[in-house]
Write an enzyme that holds these catalytic residues in place. Structure first.
Site, short mmCIF file in Angstrom:
data_model
loop_
_atom_site.label_atom_id
_atom_site.label_comp_id
_atom_site.label_asym_id
_atom_site.label_seq_id
_atom_site.Cartn_x
_atom_site.Cartn_y
_atom_site.Cartn_z
N TYR A 1 -16.48 16.44 -15.95
CA TYR A 1 -16.80 15.02 -15.87
C TYR A 1 -17.85 14.79 -14.79
O TYR A 1 -17.71 15.28 -13.66
CB TYR A 1 -15.51 14.25 -15.57
CG TYR A 1 -15.73 12.76 -15.47
CD1 TYR A 1 -16.01 12.01 -16.61
CD2 TYR A 1 -15.65 12.10 -14.25
CE1 TYR A 1 -16.22 10.64 -16.52
CE2 TYR A 1 -15.86 10.74 -14.15
CZ TYR A 1 -16.15 10.02 -15.29
OH TYR A 1 -16.36 8.67 -15.20
N ARG B 1 0.86 -1.21 0.00
CA ARG B 1 0.00 0.00 0.00
C ARG B 1 0.88 1.24 0.00
O ARG B 1 0.60 2.21 -0.69
CB ARG B 1 -0.96 0.00 1.21
CG ARG B 1 -1.72 1.31 1.34
CD ARG B 1 -3.03 1.26 2.13
NE ARG B 1 -2.99 0.36 3.26
CZ ARG B 1 -2.33 0.59 4.42
NH1 ARG B 1 -1.66 1.72 4.58
NH2 ARG B 1 -2.35 -0.29 5.38
C1 LIG Z 1 -13.08 9.06 -16.61
C2 LIG Z 1 -12.76 10.42 -16.14
C3 LIG Z 1 -12.53 10.69 -14.78
C4 LIG Z 1 -12.69 9.61 -13.71
O1 LIG Z 1 -11.71 8.63 -13.83
P1 LIG Z 1 -11.94 7.08 -13.44
O2 LIG Z 1 -10.67 6.45 -13.83
O3 LIG Z 1 -13.13 6.61 -14.21
O4 LIG Z 1 -12.20 7.05 -11.97
C5 LIG Z 1 -12.20 11.98 -14.41
N1 LIG Z 1 -12.09 12.96 -15.33
C6 LIG Z 1 -12.31 12.75 -16.65
C7 LIG Z 1 -12.15 13.87 -17.61
C8 LIG Z 1 -12.65 11.49 -17.09
O5 LIG Z 1 -12.87 11.28 -18.40
#
Ligand SMILES: *Cc1c(COP(=O)(O)O)cnc(C)c1O
Length: 384
Positions: free
Chosen positions: A103, A51
């Site tokens: 997002y 970890r």
């Molecule tokens: C997919 C995405 C995230 C989140 O990432 P995960 O790996 O799905 O947790 C954050 N920001 C953007 C712009 C994304 O496309």
């Protein structure tokens, strides 16, 4: 290999890497272990428990730091775990100014997880930085920028936001998932933290979920490493290996994503059945000048609205596509299509969603690296 002054394409392959110490393996082995033998209490070779640190993850973290032009990289179990670590730098009462076009999962963690711990989020349009300046007060501790934005492909001027935080203790974090360091390097422009969903372009093959942070400042890195270890949302050795392998071809993939993206954006723009195409490479895109200045090219993400489009209309088109796969996510070698209103942005309240332009008929494409003629033919038959 001394990897400090090499250029970007060389960095994707060699940056921060050296052959493994044990047998000279050129590719970092997958150290699938939780713990490490000690000769005497504390007598270890730099690793005690996975970890805290794992050699495969270290290899990925060094690569991330190199390609983003930072000093310290941190790999997490997902992009959202990386975002979670950044917000844990803050205290109750601290305020965050975030772009309002972002997002959906980022919006969700801010609103539903961290607001209840007393962190205050302001969502503002950041195409003009005036709105950001107006929100800054003595409690502001973080500005959250995502550019190009998802799914509206707006561009935020990173340098202009940096100018607002200069000489203050406000951190500027940039979600660089869409652009990747091939197109844009926020740390070089003055940002404090770069964040990635490495699940997308960095991994590049839609085969793992990983998050990343890169910073330049040692003190900030130490705080984030502590959170990474203490909260424990780390990325495993197999996933580290996969992203490390993905990064080695980032530059060639991105070049093709950009070429195919341009061809498809132009095709859609001339199609009489299409109402609107969002892509920062168009001369009439409202932030085209900024995009041209802060990005090397315009990427493979495109959103569009069919003429007279409705919710049902958009659903029909996405269901008819055959080469494009209907799926969440983006940034893989294969082309994907999504319907933000019902998929990625479903957790954003409808009125907020409409206000930023995510209408019911909006369709988002992650253009892959297939033959572009096949992609255009697929769109043609679906839009018919
Ligand atoms: C997919 C995405 C995230 C989140 O990432 P995960 O790996 O799905 O947790 C954050 N920001 C953007 C712009 C994304 O496309």
């Amino acid at each position: 290999m001394a990897t400090k002054n090499i250029k970007f394409n060389t960095k994707t392959i060699h940056g921060g890497q050296r052959p493994d110490k044990a047998y000279g393996a050129v590719i970092p082995p997958i150290y699938q272990t939780s713990t490490y033998a000690q000769t005497t209490p504390g007598g270890h070779k730099g690793y005690q428990y996975s970890r805290s640190a794992n050699p495969t993850r270290t290899a990925l973290e060094n690569s991330l730091a190199s390609i983003e032009g930072g000093e310290f990289g941190l790999a997490f179990g997902s992009g959202l775990a990386a975002i979670d670590a950044i917000i844990k730098l803050l205290e109750p009462g601290d305020e965050v100014i975030s772009t309002n076009d972002l997002y959906g999962g980022t919006y969700r963690i801010f609103k539903t997880i961290f607001e209840k711990y007393g962190i205050v989020f302001h969502f503002v349009g950041m195409q003009g930085v005036e709105a950001v300046r107006e929100q800054i007060n003595s409690k502001t501790k973080l500005i959250w920028v995502e550019t190009p934005t998802n799914p509206m492909m707006n561009i935020i001027n990173i340098k202009a936001v940096v100018a607002l935080t200069k000489g203050t203790d406000i951190l500027l974090a940039v979600d660089n998932t869409f652009a990747t360091p091939y197109l844009q390097k926020p740390l070089e422009l003055g940002a404090d933290i770069v964040m990635h969903s490495a699940t997308k372009y960095l991994g590049g093959h839609s085969d793992t979920v990983v998050g990343a942070l890169v910073v330049k400042d040692k003190e900030l890195a130490d705080k984030l490493y502590f959170i990474q270890k203490a909260s424990g949302a780390v990325c495993g050795p197999m996933d580290s290996f996969l992203v490390l392998r993905g990064i080695k071809t980032l530059h060639v993939r991105m070049q093709r994503h950009c070429e195919n993206g341009k061809a498809i954006a132009e095709y859609l723009k001339t199609n009489p059945k299409i109402e609107k195409v969002y892509w920062p490479g168009f001369g009439d895109h409202p932030n085209h000048v900024v995009a041209k200045e802060q990005m090397k090219d315009f990427g493979g993400m495109i959103s569009f609205v069919p003429k007279g489009g409705s919710y049902d209309n958009a659903i029909k088109i996405v269901e008819k596509l055959q080469v494009f796969t209907l799926a969440e996510s983006l940034g893989g070698v294969e082309s994907l299509v999504g319907h933000p209103a019902s998929m990625t942005h479903e957790s954003i309240p409808k009125e907020e969603r409409l206000r930023i332009g995510v209408v019911d008929a909006l369709i988002r494409l992650s253009v892959g690296i297939e033959d572009v003629d096949d992609l255009i033919a697929d769109l043609e038959q679906a839009i018919e």
